[in-house]
Design a protein around this motif. Structure first.
Motif, PDB file in Angstrom:
ATOM      1  N   LEU A 135       0.915  -1.346  -0.040  1.00  0.00           N
ATOM      2  CA  LEU A 135      -0.067  -0.024  -0.062  1.00  0.00           C
ATOM      3  C   LEU A 135       1.323   1.410  -0.080  1.00  0.00           C
ATOM      4  CD1 LEU A 135      -2.494  -0.981   2.872  1.00  0.00           C
ATOM      5  CD2 LEU A 135      -3.350  -1.542  -0.023  1.00  0.00           C
ATOM      6  N   SER A 136       0.364   1.736  -0.969  1.00  0.00           N
ATOM      7  CA  SER A 136       1.280   3.271  -0.999  1.00  0.00           C
ATOM      8  C   SER A 136       0.643   4.773  -0.331  1.00  0.00           C
ATOM      9  CB  SER A 136       1.774   3.450  -2.382  1.00  0.00           C
ATOM     10  OG  SER A 136       1.294   3.343  -3.393  1.00  0.00           O
ATOM     11  N   ASP A 165       5.863   3.697   3.165  1.00  0.00           N
ATOM     12  CA  ASP A 165       5.708   5.709   3.634  1.00  0.00           C
ATOM     13  C   ASP A 165       5.233   5.402   4.184  1.00  0.00           C
ATOM     14  OD1 ASP A 165       8.349   5.403   2.290  1.00  0.00           O
ATOM     15  OD2 ASP A 165       8.601   7.446   1.013  1.00  0.00           O
ATOM     16  N   TRP A 166       4.501   4.832   4.985  1.00  0.00           N
ATOM     17  CA  TRP A 166       3.557   5.607   5.769  1.00  0.00           C
ATOM     18  C   TRP A 166       3.646   6.743   6.687  1.00  0.00           C
ATOM     19  CZ3 TRP A 166       2.774   5.794  10.865  1.00  0.00           C
ATOM     20  CH2 TRP A 166       3.402   4.602  11.476  1.00  0.00           C
ATOM     21  N   GLY A 167       4.805   6.268   6.646  1.00  0.00           N
ATOM     22  CA  GLY A 167       5.163   7.675   7.976  1.00  0.00           C
ATOM     23  C   GLY A 167       5.381   8.870   8.207  1.00  0.00           C
ATOM     24  N   ASN A 168       5.785   9.651   8.696  1.00  0.00           N
ATOM     25  CA  ASN A 168       6.502  10.625   9.010  1.00  0.00           C
ATOM     26  C   ASN A 168       7.602  10.533   8.308  1.00  0.00           C
ATOM     27  OD1 ASN A 168       6.827  13.525  10.981  1.00  0.00           O
ATOM     28  ND2 ASN A 168       6.791  13.946   9.402  1.00  0.00           N
ATOM     29  N   LYS A 169       8.329  11.459   9.597  1.00  0.00           N
ATOM     30  CA  LYS A 169       9.810  11.455   9.479  1.00  0.00           C
ATOM     31  C   LYS A 169      10.191   9.786   9.709  1.00  0.00           C
ATOM     32  CE  LYS A 169      10.448  15.519  11.773  1.00  0.00           C
ATOM     33  NZ  LYS A 169      10.709  16.433  13.084  1.00  0.00           N
ATOM     34  N   HIS A 170      11.884   9.298   8.660  1.00  0.00           N
ATOM     35  CA  HIS A 170      12.305   8.199   9.351  1.00  0.00           C
ATOM     36  C   HIS A 170      12.790   7.873  10.646  1.00  0.00           C
ATOM     37  CE1 HIS A 170      11.948   8.406   4.643  1.00  0.00           C
ATOM     38  NE2 HIS A 170      12.247   7.071   4.958  1.00  0.00           N
ATOM     39  N   HIS A 171      13.189   8.938  10.959  1.00  0.00           N
ATOM     40  CA  HIS A 171      13.859   8.916  12.519  1.00  0.00           C
ATOM     41  C   HIS A 171      12.952   9.004  13.568  1.00  0.00           C
ATOM     42  CE1 HIS A 171      14.086  12.736  12.584  1.00  0.00           C
ATOM     43  NE2 HIS A 171      13.579  13.406  13.200  1.00  0.00           N
ATOM     44  N   SER A 172      11.065   9.040  13.474  1.00  0.00           N
ATOM     45  CA  SER A 172      10.212   9.347  14.270  1.00  0.00           C
ATOM     46  C   SER A 172       9.227   8.948  13.388  1.00  0.00           C
ATOM     47  CB  SER A 172      10.563  10.997  14.562  1.00  0.00           C
ATOM     48  OG  SER A 172       9.286  10.571  15.936  1.00  0.00           O
ATOM     49  N   MET A 193      -1.089  12.426   4.596  1.00  0.00           N
ATOM     50  CA  MET A 193      -0.725  10.508   5.272  1.00  0.00           C
ATOM     51  C   MET A 193      -1.994  11.045   6.617  1.00  0.00           C
ATOM     52  SD  MET A 193       1.210   8.845   4.816  1.00  0.00           S
ATOM     53  CE  MET A 193       1.579   9.500   2.910  1.00  0.00           C
ATOM     54  N   ALA A 194      -2.897  10.176   6.588  1.00  0.00           N
ATOM     55  CA  ALA A 194      -4.294  10.417   8.005  1.00  0.00           C
ATOM     56  C   ALA A 194      -3.784   8.928   8.271  1.00  0.00           C
ATOM     57  CB  ALA A 194      -5.010  10.123   7.467  1.00  0.00           C
ATOM     58  N   PHE A 195      -4.104   9.511   9.931  1.00  0.00           N
ATOM     59  CA  PHE A 195      -3.476   8.140  11.015  1.00  0.00           C
ATOM     60  C   PHE A 195      -4.607   6.728  10.846  1.00  0.00           C
ATOM     61  CE2 PHE A 195      -4.881   5.737  15.265  1.00  0.00           C
ATOM     62  CZ  PHE A 195      -3.698   5.260  15.541  1.00  0.00           C
ATOM     63  N   SER A 196      -6.094   8.283  10.663  1.00  0.00           N
ATOM     64  CA  SER A 196      -7.305   6.685  10.410  1.00  0.00           C
ATOM     65  C   SER A 196      -7.348   6.301   9.424  1.00  0.00           C
ATOM     66  CB  SER A 196      -8.150   8.035  10.730  1.00  0.00           C
ATOM     67  OG  SER A 196      -8.330   8.773   9.234  1.00  0.00           O
ATOM     68  N   THR A 197      -6.227   6.582   8.461  1.00  0.00           N
ATOM     69  CA  THR A 197      -6.595   5.504   6.886  1.00  0.00           C
ATOM     70  C   THR A 197      -5.044   4.227   7.334  1.00  0.00           C
ATOM     71  OG1 THR A 197      -7.155   7.505   5.228  1.00  0.00           O
ATOM     72  CG2 THR A 197      -5.381   5.453   4.654  1.00  0.00           C
ATOM     73  N   VAL A 198      -4.468   4.425   7.909  1.00  0.00           N
ATOM     74  CA  VAL A 198      -2.929   3.700   8.385  1.00  0.00           C
ATOM     75  C   VAL A 198      -4.132   2.409   9.462  1.00  0.00           C
ATOM     76  CG1 VAL A 198      -1.263   2.986   8.707  1.00  0.00           C
ATOM     77  CG2 VAL A 198      -1.637   5.316   8.032  1.00  0.00           C
ATOM     78  N   LYS A 199      -4.773   3.237  10.171  1.00  0.00           N
ATOM     79  CA  LYS A 199      -5.604   2.136  10.947  1.00  0.00           C
ATOM     80  C   LYS A 199      -6.178   1.445  10.439  1.00  0.00           C
ATOM     81  CE  LYS A 199      -7.648   1.773  15.868  1.00  0.00           C
ATOM     82  NZ  LYS A 199      -8.118   0.889  15.130  1.00  0.00           N
ATOM     83  N   ASN A 200      -7.525   1.937   9.490  1.00  0.00           N
ATOM     84  CA  ASN A 200      -8.593   1.252   9.237  1.00  0.00           C
ATOM     85  C   ASN A 200      -7.736   0.371   7.729  1.00  0.00           C
ATOM     86  OD1 ASN A 200     -10.330   2.756  10.383  1.00  0.00           O
ATOM     87  ND2 ASN A 200     -10.927   4.614   8.565  1.00  0.00           N
ATOM     88  N   TYR A 201      -6.988   0.499   7.658  1.00  0.00           N
ATOM     89  CA  TYR A 201      -6.440  -0.529   6.531  1.00  0.00           C
ATOM     90  C   TYR A 201      -6.033  -1.699   7.082  1.00  0.00           C
ATOM     91  CZ  TYR A 201      -5.865   0.971   1.820  1.00  0.00           C
ATOM     92  OH  TYR A 201      -6.358   1.200   0.597  1.00  0.00           O
ATOM     93  N   LYS A 427       8.197   1.283 -10.387  1.00  0.00           N
ATOM     94  CA  LYS A 427       9.035   1.509  -9.784  1.00  0.00           C
ATOM     95  C   LYS A 427       9.168   1.775  -8.563  1.00  0.00           C
ATOM     96  CE  LYS A 427      10.141   4.459 -14.189  1.00  0.00           C
ATOM     97  NZ  LYS A 427      11.016   4.619 -14.839  1.00  0.00           N
ATOM     98  N   GLU A 428      10.772   1.774  -8.713  1.00  0.00           N
ATOM     99  CA  GLU A 428      11.127   1.830  -6.742  1.00  0.00           C
ATOM    100  C   GLU A 428      10.180   2.949  -5.411  1.00  0.00           C
ATOM    101  OE1 GLU A 428      14.248   4.078  -8.541  1.00  0.00           O
ATOM    102  OE2 GLU A 428      12.970   3.232  -9.091  1.00  0.00           O
ATOM    103  N   TYR A 429       9.828   3.796  -5.824  1.00  0.00           N
ATOM    104  CA  TYR A 429       8.514   4.550  -5.343  1.00  0.00           C
ATOM    105  C   TYR A 429       7.544   4.556  -5.649  1.00  0.00           C
ATOM    106  CZ  TYR A 429       6.752   9.071  -3.325  1.00  0.00           C
ATOM    107  OH  TYR A 429       5.996   9.829  -3.315  1.00  0.00           O
ATOM    108  N   PHE A 430       6.612   3.124  -5.052  1.00  0.00           N
ATOM    109  CA  PHE A 430       5.889   2.766  -4.926  1.00  0.00           C
ATOM    110  C   PHE A 430       4.546   3.582  -4.907  1.00  0.00           C
ATOM    111  CE2 PHE A 430       7.060  -1.179  -2.261  1.00  0.00           C
ATOM    112  CZ  PHE A 430       8.099  -1.220  -3.089  1.00  0.00           C
ATOM    113  N   PRO A 431       4.687   4.831  -4.787  1.00  0.00           N
ATOM    114  CA  PRO A 431       3.291   5.705  -5.025  1.00  0.00           C
ATOM    115  C   PRO A 431       3.323   5.818  -6.886  1.00  0.00           C
ATOM    116  CG  PRO A 431       4.134   6.379  -3.319  1.00  0.00           C
ATOM    117  CD  PRO A 431       5.250   5.641  -3.965  1.00  0.00           C
ATOM    118  N   ASN A 432       4.425   5.347  -7.548  1.00  0.00           N
ATOM    119  CA  ASN A 432       3.821   5.554  -9.133  1.00  0.00           C
ATOM    120  C   ASN A 432       3.344   4.883  -9.478  1.00  0.00           C
ATOM    121  OD1 ASN A 432       4.652   5.274 -11.720  1.00  0.00           O
ATOM    122  ND2 ASN A 432       6.385   6.491 -12.414  1.00  0.00           N
TER     123      ASN A 432
END
Length: 586
Positions: A135-136, A165-172, A193-201, A427-432
């Protein structure tokens, strides 16, 4: 020597005579046109996989009168029942890690015709036979949109998802608002990005036994790292004076470049493990899909010591497993970089992102075999292998022959292909999502995944690759032992228990042997029918059967055979992209 050759020639002539005189096996009379005259039905299951003891709910899009449901394990019929409704249930045998094929058939003028098929995976753990999707997109999304995406992937039996790439910063990755997750955040590309979308998925996927893996680099920080408590002493440097942090450059319009931290630094490990723990406390991910950036060349720690980056992977993964013993982990071996270090650590799937120069079909097989060896044959492989790569710089459709030939090779050698998400992957950039699946690919590809599942105990459950001697008895095809050759059908052998498996992968019309099909130019193989085959054999055979994802939805077909001299002789009904011969010994 001449006498021996004459004997072989005589045997082959006898074999050809036997086959040409045998007109009693109706499976030899199959033509695609015959099936087209009978209403075909789409068969679906309610979940991606099942635990032992679970009942499976089936549905079909329309009722096919006078049809029979047949449940099979490999070529063995378990039971049959009349088809009387568009919905029904079945409870498979109690064994774990088994694949089944369910066939709907009817008799038309005395000939059995398959009207629909679907596969069933009974496995308590998805990592035994991983079928990985992605998912992207995680912006604001309705429940119906989420359901549609998950249901579509379920129809391919995808049993785990990479949340790219669901998250915000790679270190956080999980942005917080006080002690609660933030409602929204931006990813590194500046996408909402929306927290509710990640959780619902995650919840929706779990509802159909599909696992969810949190994506993040095992190293990596944004340029504002210091405000979040990341120390400059945790980075890798391109010099020994810690003045030049190793950096992965990204477009100027993005939030940050990626600064590479040192995976071997235990302070970094503790930091990112705590950030990961925060994710697990708030989102029910099943594990971590770890990524890397490949070979970084000469790099140094803060104190100027040279760092062998691949050697840091093992202790990182060992400590990660100790921290989260109940979570799954997998680390991308970019172009196989560090794979021996990765697979000697406690990971659950062998995952390789394939890059040049390994662009030949033979390379896909070699990588899978390498992973088998490095994991002591304990892990199955997922290949991130991006199709139509240059074509995806523009818009249009994936080239179906390229996709199917690539999947045929990967599946025949026991791997699976990361290619399916909200769209197909180029592509390696999955949203493509520049390229789409056309109608033909949408119709055909599910049957390849049915085949992968229905025959997983032959394709992905042990065995030893070998080199059977197979000769064309009628000259309709040119056969060659793997690796592939132009204008030939490649033969791949594997011994599984008392069965000899012989895969036929059809490169007869291939205009090149590069799997990536980067411009979408691979040609459609011409269908070959009623092919006489002579398999060198000195054992007592009880059965010969054949199955292909291109023929009757993968339904197995028992074949007549005869032992003529030192050859087992039989005829296969049809070959387009990929077919599988199975010889069972007494």
């Amino acid at each position: 020597m001449k006498r021996k050759n004459a004997s072989i020639l005589k045997s082959l002539l006898l074999a050809l005579l036997f086959i040409n005189c045998d007109n009693n096996d109706k499976s030899f009379n199959y033509t695609p046109e015959e099936v087209a005259t009978t209403t075909q039905v789409v068969v679906k299951t309610d979940k991606a996989k099942y635990a032992p003891g679970d009942a499976i709910a089936f549905s079909i899009d329309k009722l096919s009168e006078n049809s029979i449901i047949r449940y099979k394990y490999l070529n063995t019929i378990l039971s049959e029942q009349p088809l009387t409704s568009t919905n029904w249930t079945w409870t498979p045998p109690s064994g774990d890690y088994k694949g089944y094929l369910v066939e709907l058939y009817k008799k038309v003028d005395g000939v059995e015709v398959i009207v629909g098929t679907v596969a069933v995976d009974v496995s308590s753990d998805w990592t035994k036979f991983p079928r990985y999707g992605f998912l992207s997109e995680f912006g604001a999304m309705s429940e119906s949109q989420i359901t549609a995406t998950i249901d579509n992937l379920k129809n391919y039996h995808i049993n785990a998802l990479q949340y790219y790439d669901w998250g915000n910063k790679h270190h956080s990755p999980l942005k917080m608002n006080g002690t609660s997750p933030a409602t929204n955040w931006l990813d590194i590309a500046g996408r909402q990005m929306a927290f509710s979308t990640v959780k619902n998925y995650i919840d929706k996927a779990h509802g159909i036994n599909m696992a969810s893996m949190s994506y993040n680099l095992l190293y990596g920080a944004w340029s504002d790292y210091s405000v979040d408590g990341v120390s400059s002493q945790w980075f890798l440097y391109k010099d020994q004076n810690h003045s030049n942090i190793d950096k992965h450059d990204l477009p100027d319009s993005w939030q940050s470049d990626i600064l590479v931290t040192n995976p071997g630094n235990t302070d970094w490990q503790n930091y990112i493990f705590e950030k990961t723990n925060l994710i697990y406390q708030n989102l029910n991910f099943d594990g971590w899909h770890l990524d890397q950036l490949g070979d970084r060349g000469n790099v140094y720690d803060y104190n100027g010591n040279s760092v062998a980056l691949n050697e840091t992977f093992t202790p990182f993964l060992q400590n990660l497993k100790a921290k989260f013993p109940n979570k799954k982990n997998m680390l991308n071996a970019v172009a196989q970089y560090g794979q021996s270090n990765i697979l000697s650590a406690p990971v659950d799937v062998a995952y390789t992102e394939v890059w040049g120069p390994r662009d030949g079909y033979k390379d896909l097989a070699e990588i899978i075999k390498e992973n088998n060896t490095l994991s002591d044959n304990n892990l199955n492989t997922v290949l991130a292998a991006y199709m139509d790569y240059d074509k995806a710089n523009g818009t249009g459709f994936f080239n179906t022959p390229g996709v199917l030939l690539t999947d045929a090779v990967i599946f025949a050698f026991g791997g699976s292909h990361l290619e399916l998400g909200e769209h197909m992957l180029a592509k390696e950039y999955f949203p493509n999502n520049n390229l789409q699946m056309d109608g033909e690919l949408k119709k055909t590809l599910p049957k390849y995944y049915d085949f992968l599942v229905g025959y997983q105990n032959l394709l992905r459950d042990g065995g030893t690759f070998n080199n059977p001697v197979l000769i064309s008895g009628d000259g309709k095809v040119s056969l060659n032992s793997w690796p592939p050759a132009s204008f030939s059908v490649s033969v791949v052998g594997k011994k599984v228990g008392n069965k000899q498996i012989v895969h036929l992968i059809n490169f007869s019309n291939a205009n090149n042997l590069n799997w990536r099909d980067t411009n979408g130019e691979q040609a459609v193989p011409v269908i070959k029918k009623n092919l006489t085959m002579n398999l060198q054999n000195n054992q007592t055979v009880s059965k010969v059967w054949y199955a292909s994802p291109d023929l009757d939805g993968g339904a197995s077909k028992e074949l007549s055979f005869s032992q003529v001299g030192s050859y087992l002789v039989f005829k296969i009904p049809s070959l387009q992209y990929w077919g599988m011969i199975v010889v069972e010994y007494e």
